[in-house]
Design a protein around this motif. Structure first.
Motif, PDB file in Angstrom:
ATOM      1  N   PRO A  68       0.839  -1.214   0.000  1.00 16.72           N
ATOM      2  CA  PRO A  68       0.000   0.000   0.000  1.00 16.72           C
ATOM      3  C   PRO A  68       0.871   1.259   0.000  1.00 16.72           C
ATOM      4  N   PRO A  69       0.498   2.287  -0.639  1.00 19.07           N
ATOM      5  CA  PRO A  69      -0.778   2.627  -1.271  1.00 19.07           C
ATOM      6  C   PRO A  69      -0.828   2.324  -2.767  1.00 19.07           C
ATOM      7  N   ALA A  70      -0.434   1.152  -3.206  1.00 10.25           N
ATOM      8  CA  ALA A  70      -0.482   0.799  -4.624  1.00 10.25           C
ATOM      9  C   ALA A  70      -1.922   0.897  -5.128  1.00 10.25           C
ATOM     10  N   ASP A  71      -2.101   1.638  -6.217  1.00 12.78           N
ATOM     11  CA  ASP A  71      -3.442   1.851  -6.769  1.00 12.78           C
ATOM     12  C   ASP A  71      -3.485   1.532  -8.264  1.00 12.78           C
ATOM     13  N   HIS A  72      -2.680   0.581  -8.665  1.00  7.97           N
ATOM     14  CA  HIS A  72      -2.610   0.236 -10.079  1.00  7.97           C
ATOM     15  C   HIS A  72      -2.604  -1.291 -10.224  1.00  7.97           C
ATOM     16  N   GLY A 124       0.240   1.269 -18.516  1.00  9.99           N
ATOM     17  CA  GLY A 124      -0.948   1.945 -17.998  1.00  9.99           C
ATOM     18  C   GLY A 124      -1.881   2.360 -19.115  1.00  9.99           C
ATOM     19  N   SER A 125      -1.316   2.836 -20.219  1.00 10.59           N
ATOM     20  CA  SER A 125      -2.156   3.208 -21.361  1.00 10.59           C
ATOM     21  C   SER A 125      -2.849   1.995 -21.955  1.00 10.59           C
ATOM     22  N   LEU A 126      -2.116   0.888 -22.037  1.00 10.89           N
ATOM     23  CA  LEU A 126      -2.724  -0.336 -22.577  1.00 10.89           C
ATOM     24  C   LEU A 126      -3.853  -0.846 -21.687  1.00 10.89           C
ATOM     25  N   LEU A 127      -3.732  -0.619 -20.384  1.00 17.52           N
ATOM     26  CA  LEU A 127      -4.754  -1.074 -19.438  1.00 17.52           C
ATOM     27  C   LEU A 127      -5.784   0.005 -19.126  1.00 17.52           C
ATOM     28  N   HIS A 128      -5.748   1.124 -19.874  1.00 17.97           N
ATOM     29  CA  HIS A 128      -6.690   2.233 -19.720  1.00 17.97           C
ATOM     30  C   HIS A 128      -6.670   2.813 -18.301  1.00 17.97           C
ATOM     31  N   ASP A 129      -5.465   3.002 -17.758  1.00 18.48           N
ATOM     32  CA  ASP A 129      -5.315   3.627 -16.436  1.00 18.48           C
ATOM     33  C   ASP A 129      -5.550   5.125 -16.602  1.00 18.48           C
ATOM     34  N   PRO A 130      -6.542   5.708 -15.913  1.00 16.98           N
ATOM     35  CA  PRO A 130      -6.828   7.136 -16.089  1.00 16.98           C
ATOM     36  C   PRO A 130      -5.743   8.052 -15.524  1.00 16.98           C
ATOM     37  N   SER A 131      -4.854   7.532 -14.703  1.00 18.91           N
ATOM     38  CA  SER A 131      -3.813   8.391 -14.126  1.00 18.91           C
ATOM     39  C   SER A 131      -2.641   8.637 -15.074  1.00 18.91           C
ATOM     40  N   VAL A 132      -2.582   7.921 -16.193  1.00 21.32           N
ATOM     41  CA  VAL A 132      -1.491   8.123 -17.150  1.00 21.32           C
ATOM     42  C   VAL A 132      -1.786   9.374 -17.966  1.00 21.32           C
TER      43      VAL A 132
END
Length: 177
Positions: A68-72, A124-132
């Protein structure tokens, strides 16, 4: 000697993950902190080679993925740090005829930072992570590289010195000039 080296690498990684997740967020600039785990991985790769770089990078990255605090999505940092550690180890192998000087270490840290951030952001882009956010990638890369080079000034010589102490004398003469 091998179990001692593995144990020391594990201790370095656990300390780095602990400091990176608990202390370093307090001194972040624009959300960027010194990547202490990456620096330890690069130091281990520069002292032991590409296999050690890839394995310790995977282990250190996996710890960052689950602590923690891993959020990905788990595995992104493991992949990024494994690639950065492997490439840093290849640099060490190519320059094994002589020591890697301060400029070589600084360039290795900048390259490792760029590779790890690029791989982490791309996954992150491939997994559609909004934080990227690719629009601020250059700024984040510049801040991270500067932070990491400053952190490497202290961490890399310390880790390499300790790892050099646990190498058998015959291997020390073969690997180190």
């Amino acid at each position: 000697m091998i179990p001692l080296r593995i144990g020391l690498a594990a201790v370095f990684l656990v300390v780095a993950v602990t400091l990176q997740t608990s202390v370093l967020p307090g001194i972040a600039v624009a959300g960027v902190t010194c990547d202490l785990v990456l620096i330890v991985v690069l130091a281990l790769a520069l002292s032991r080679g590409p296999e050690w770089g890839a394995i310790t990078g995977f282990a250190g990255g996996l710890m960052l993925d689950v602590v923690p605090p891993a959020d990905h999505t788990a595995g992104r940092w493991a992949l990024a740090l494994a690639i950065a550690g492997y490439v840093a180890g290849l640099i060490r192998r190519e320059t094994s005829a002589g020591p890697v000087g301060p400029l070589g270490v600084a360039l290795t840290v900048v390259l490792g930072t760029a590779l790890s951030l690029l791989v982490y952001s791309a996954t992150g882009s491939l997994l559609h992570d909004p934080s990227v956010d690719w629009g601020e990638f250059g700024v984040r890369l510049g801040l991270a590289a500067g932070y990491d080079v400053v952190g490497a000034i202290v961490v890399i010589p310390l880790v390499m010195w300790v790892m050099r102490r646990v190498v058998p004398a015959r291997e020390r003469q073969r690997v180190l000039p």
